[in-house]
Design a protein around this motif. Structure first.
Motif, PDB file in Angstrom:
ATOM      1  N   GLU A 179      44.169  51.007  45.249  1.00 53.00           N
ATOM      2  CA  GLU A 179      44.731  49.667  45.134  1.00 53.00           C
ATOM      3  C   GLU A 179      44.383  49.133  43.756  1.00 53.00           C
ATOM      4  O   GLU A 179      43.250  49.224  43.319  1.00 53.00           O
ATOM      5  CB  GLU A 179      44.131  48.748  46.199  1.00 53.00           C
ATOM      6  N   ASP A 180      45.367  48.577  43.104  1.00 53.16           N
ATOM      7  CA  ASP A 180      45.109  47.951  41.805  1.00 53.16           C
ATOM      8  C   ASP A 180      44.538  46.563  42.048  1.00 53.16           C
ATOM      9  O   ASP A 180      45.131  45.749  42.738  1.00 53.16           O
ATOM     10  CB  ASP A 180      46.403  47.847  40.991  1.00 53.16           C
ATOM     11  N   LYS A 181      43.403  46.324  41.476  1.00 54.79           N
ATOM     12  CA  LYS A 181      42.775  45.020  41.611  1.00 54.79           C
ATOM     13  C   LYS A 181      43.217  44.140  40.448  1.00 54.79           C
ATOM     14  O   LYS A 181      43.210  44.555  39.300  1.00 54.79           O
ATOM     15  CB  LYS A 181      41.242  45.141  41.602  1.00 54.79           C
ATOM     16  N   ALA A 182      43.601  42.922  40.775  1.00 55.89           N
ATOM     17  CA  ALA A 182      44.029  41.986  39.736  1.00 55.89           C
ATOM     18  C   ALA A 182      42.813  41.497  38.971  1.00 55.89           C
ATOM     19  O   ALA A 182      41.829  41.080  39.562  1.00 55.89           O
ATOM     20  CB  ALA A 182      44.769  40.816  40.363  1.00 55.89           C
ATOM     21  N   THR A 183      42.885  41.588  37.681  1.00 57.44           N
ATOM     22  CA  THR A 183      41.822  41.038  36.846  1.00 57.44           C
ATOM     23  C   THR A 183      42.462  40.040  35.907  1.00 57.44           C
ATOM     24  O   THR A 183      43.389  40.364  35.169  1.00 57.44           O
ATOM     25  CB  THR A 183      41.110  42.134  36.037  1.00 57.44           C
ATOM     26  N   VAL A 184      41.989  38.835  35.971  1.00 55.50           N
ATOM     27  CA  VAL A 184      42.543  37.760  35.170  1.00 55.50           C
ATOM     28  C   VAL A 184      41.517  37.403  34.107  1.00 55.50           C
ATOM     29  O   VAL A 184      40.405  36.994  34.422  1.00 55.50           O
ATOM     30  CB  VAL A 184      42.867  36.545  36.051  1.00 55.50           C
ATOM     31  N   HIS A 185      41.873  37.597  32.858  1.00 49.38           N
ATOM     32  CA  HIS A 185      40.953  37.314  31.775  1.00 49.38           C
ATOM     33  C   HIS A 185      41.071  35.877  31.286  1.00 49.38           C
ATOM     34  O   HIS A 185      40.087  35.264  30.926  1.00 49.38           O
ATOM     35  CB  HIS A 185      41.180  38.285  30.612  1.00 49.38           C
ATOM     36  N   ASN A 186      42.275  35.361  31.252  1.00 49.48           N
ATOM     37  CA  ASN A 186      42.465  33.988  30.802  1.00 49.48           C
ATOM     38  C   ASN A 186      43.532  33.330  31.679  1.00 49.48           C
ATOM     39  O   ASN A 186      44.722  33.413  31.377  1.00 49.48           O
ATOM     40  CB  ASN A 186      42.858  33.958  29.330  1.00 49.48           C
ATOM     41  N   PRO A 187      43.130  32.660  32.754  1.00 50.40           N
ATOM     42  CA  PRO A 187      44.109  32.075  33.672  1.00 50.40           C
ATOM     43  C   PRO A 187      44.971  30.986  33.042  1.00 50.40           C
ATOM     44  O   PRO A 187      46.104  30.800  33.452  1.00 50.40           O
ATOM     45  CB  PRO A 187      43.257  31.518  34.809  1.00 50.40           C
ATOM     46  N   ILE A 188      44.446  30.306  32.038  1.00 49.70           N
ATOM     47  CA  ILE A 188      45.232  29.249  31.388  1.00 49.70           C
ATOM     48  C   ILE A 188      46.482  29.847  30.734  1.00 49.70           C
ATOM     49  O   ILE A 188      47.572  29.289  30.840  1.00 49.70           O
ATOM     50  CB  ILE A 188      44.381  28.493  30.343  1.00 49.70           C
ATOM     51  N   LEU A 189      46.328  30.995  30.079  1.00 52.89           N
ATOM     52  CA  LEU A 189      47.487  31.634  29.450  1.00 52.89           C
ATOM     53  C   LEU A 189      48.496  32.097  30.490  1.00 52.89           C
ATOM     54  O   LEU A 189      49.710  32.022  30.259  1.00 52.89           O
ATOM     55  CB  LEU A 189      47.030  32.817  28.593  1.00 52.89           C
TER      56      LEU A 189
END
Length: 154
Positions: free
Chosen positions: A76-86
Protein backbone atom coordinates in the motif's frame (compact mmCIF):
# COMPACT_ATOMS: atom_id res chain seq x y z
CA UNK A 1 -25.31 40.02 -8.29
CA UNK A 2 -22.13 41.55 -9.50
CA UNK A 3 -18.88 39.95 -10.59
CA UNK A 4 -17.01 40.69 -7.38
CA UNK A 5 -19.71 39.05 -5.29
CA UNK A 6 -19.75 35.97 -7.51
CA UNK A 7 -15.96 35.65 -7.47
CA UNK A 8 -15.72 36.06 -3.70
CA UNK A 9 -18.55 33.63 -3.00
CA UNK A 10 -17.27 30.98 -5.40
CA UNK A 11 -13.71 31.28 -4.07
CA UNK A 12 -14.98 30.98 -0.49
CA UNK A 13 -17.00 27.87 -1.34
CA UNK A 14 -14.11 26.29 -3.21
CA UNK A 15 -11.69 27.10 -0.40
CA UNK A 16 -13.99 25.64 2.23
CA UNK A 17 -14.56 22.46 0.24
CA UNK A 18 -10.89 22.07 -0.61
CA UNK A 19 -9.74 22.56 2.95
CA UNK A 20 -12.37 20.29 4.48
CA UNK A 21 -11.69 17.49 1.99
CA UNK A 22 -7.93 17.61 2.25
CA UNK A 23 -7.73 17.92 6.03
CA UNK A 24 -9.39 14.52 6.40
CA UNK A 25 -6.91 13.02 3.96
CA UNK A 26 -3.97 14.56 5.82
CA UNK A 27 -5.24 13.17 9.12
CA UNK A 28 -5.58 9.69 7.61
CA UNK A 29 -2.10 9.90 6.09
CA UNK A 30 -0.61 11.00 9.39
CA UNK A 31 -2.33 8.20 11.30
CA UNK A 32 -1.26 5.50 8.83
CA UNK A 33 2.43 6.27 8.51
CA UNK A 34 3.59 2.91 9.86
CA UNK A 35 6.08 1.26 7.54
CA UNK A 36 5.04 -1.58 5.30
CA UNK A 37 5.54 -4.80 7.20
CA UNK A 38 6.86 -7.68 5.16
CA UNK A 39 4.65 -10.75 5.40
CA UNK A 40 6.13 -14.15 5.74
CA UNK A 41 5.45 -16.67 2.98
CA UNK A 42 3.05 -18.57 5.25
CA UNK A 43 0.76 -15.49 5.37
CA UNK A 44 0.39 -15.46 1.59
CA UNK A 45 -3.27 -15.17 0.57
CA UNK A 46 -2.64 -17.50 -2.36
CA UNK A 47 -1.46 -20.25 -0.02
CA UNK A 48 -4.58 -19.80 2.09
CA UNK A 49 -6.76 -20.54 -0.95
CA UNK A 50 -6.07 -24.18 -1.99
CA UNK A 51 -7.65 -23.84 -5.44
CA UNK A 52 -5.73 -20.67 -6.28
CA UNK A 53 -2.52 -22.14 -4.86
CA UNK A 54 -2.88 -25.30 -6.96
CA UNK A 55 -3.56 -23.19 -10.06
CA UNK A 56 -0.37 -21.20 -9.42
CA UNK A 57 1.62 -24.42 -9.01
CA UNK A 58 0.11 -25.77 -12.25
CA UNK A 59 1.45 -22.69 -14.03
CA UNK A 60 4.93 -23.61 -12.87
CA UNK A 61 5.33 -20.99 -10.14
CA UNK A 62 7.38 -21.78 -7.05
CA UNK A 63 6.38 -20.85 -3.50
CA UNK A 64 8.84 -17.95 -3.61
CA UNK A 65 7.33 -16.65 -6.88
CA UNK A 66 3.83 -16.85 -5.42
CA UNK A 67 4.93 -14.94 -2.34
CA UNK A 68 6.58 -12.23 -4.45
CA UNK A 69 3.42 -11.76 -6.49
CA UNK A 70 1.25 -11.66 -3.37
CA UNK A 71 3.51 -9.12 -1.68
CA UNK A 72 3.35 -6.87 -4.75
CA UNK A 73 -0.44 -6.91 -4.56
CA UNK A 74 -0.39 -6.28 -0.81
CA UNK A 75 1.80 -3.18 -0.88
CA UNK A 76 0.00 0.00 0.00
CA UNK A 77 1.32 3.42 -0.87
CA UNK A 78 1.26 5.61 2.17
CA UNK A 79 0.46 9.27 1.60
CA UNK A 80 3.19 11.56 2.79
CA UNK A 81 2.42 15.23 2.83
CA UNK A 82 5.42 17.50 3.12
CA UNK A 83 3.71 20.85 2.77
CA UNK A 84 -0.09 20.77 3.16
CA UNK A 85 -0.43 24.49 2.47
CA UNK A 86 0.91 24.02 -1.07
CA UNK A 87 -1.47 21.12 -1.62
CA UNK A 88 -4.44 23.20 -0.46
CA UNK A 89 -3.38 26.15 -2.61
CA UNK A 90 -3.01 23.81 -5.60
CA UNK A 91 -6.48 22.37 -5.09
CA UNK A 92 -8.04 25.81 -4.70
CA UNK A 93 -6.23 27.09 -7.78
CA UNK A 94 -7.38 24.11 -9.80
CA UNK A 95 -10.99 24.47 -8.71
CA UNK A 96 -10.89 28.20 -9.42
CA UNK A 97 -9.57 27.50 -12.92
CA UNK A 98 -12.35 24.98 -13.55
CA UNK A 99 -15.07 27.34 -12.31
CA UNK A 100 -13.54 30.30 -14.16
CA UNK A 101 -13.34 28.42 -17.44
CA UNK A 102 -16.96 27.32 -17.07
CA UNK A 103 -18.01 30.92 -16.43
CA UNK A 104 -16.06 32.11 -19.48
CA UNK A 105 -17.60 29.36 -21.61
CA UNK A 106 -21.09 30.50 -20.60
CA UNK A 107 -20.29 34.09 -21.54
CA UNK A 108 -18.87 32.91 -24.87
CA UNK A 109 -21.99 30.87 -25.65
CA UNK A 110 -24.21 33.85 -24.82
CA UNK A 111 -22.04 36.15 -26.93
CA UNK A 112 -22.30 33.84 -29.93
CA UNK A 113 -26.07 33.52 -29.59
CA UNK A 114 -26.41 37.28 -29.40
CA UNK A 115 -24.08 37.95 -32.36
CA UNK A 116 -25.86 35.39 -34.53
CA UNK A 117 -29.21 36.90 -33.57
CA UNK A 118 -30.51 33.66 -32.07
CA UNK A 119 -31.49 35.17 -28.71
CA UNK A 120 -32.08 38.79 -27.87
CA UNK A 121 -31.49 40.31 -24.46
CA UNK A 122 -35.12 41.35 -24.09
CA UNK A 123 -36.34 37.82 -24.82
CA UNK A 124 -33.86 36.38 -22.33
CA UNK A 125 -34.86 38.85 -19.63
CA UNK A 126 -38.57 37.97 -20.06
CA UNK A 127 -37.94 34.22 -19.75
CA UNK A 128 -34.73 34.16 -17.75
CA UNK A 129 -35.91 31.63 -15.15
CA UNK A 130 -36.83 29.15 -17.86
CA UNK A 131 -33.46 29.62 -19.54
CA UNK A 132 -31.63 29.25 -16.23
CA UNK A 133 -33.49 26.06 -15.38
CA UNK A 134 -32.76 24.63 -18.82
CA UNK A 135 -29.10 25.65 -18.90
CA UNK A 136 -27.95 24.35 -15.51
CA UNK A 137 -28.19 20.62 -16.35
CA UNK A 138 -26.79 21.18 -19.84
CA UNK A 139 -23.80 23.47 -19.33
CA UNK A 140 -23.43 23.55 -15.53
CA UNK A 141 -23.83 26.14 -12.82
CA UNK A 142 -20.70 28.20 -13.51
CA UNK A 143 -21.42 28.46 -17.23
CA UNK A 144 -25.04 29.37 -16.49
CA UNK A 145 -23.79 32.24 -14.31
CA UNK A 146 -21.61 33.45 -17.19
CA UNK A 147 -24.49 33.12 -19.65
CA UNK A 148 -26.84 34.99 -17.33
CA UNK A 149 -24.34 37.74 -16.59
CA UNK A 150 -23.84 38.39 -20.29
CA UNK A 151 -27.55 38.78 -21.00
CA UNK A 152 -28.23 40.74 -17.81
CA UNK A 153 -25.37 43.17 -18.68
CA UNK A 154 -23.32 42.42 -15.58
Amino acid sequence: MNKKWIKRTSLSIVAALGISCTLGEFADAKANQSQYEQKTPSESFTKNDPELYQGALDLGLTDNDIFKIDSLFDKEDKATVHNPILVVIGIITGMTAIVGSGYAAGRYIANQLYKRKQLTKSTYKKHRWGFRAALVPVIGIAATFGFDDYYMDI
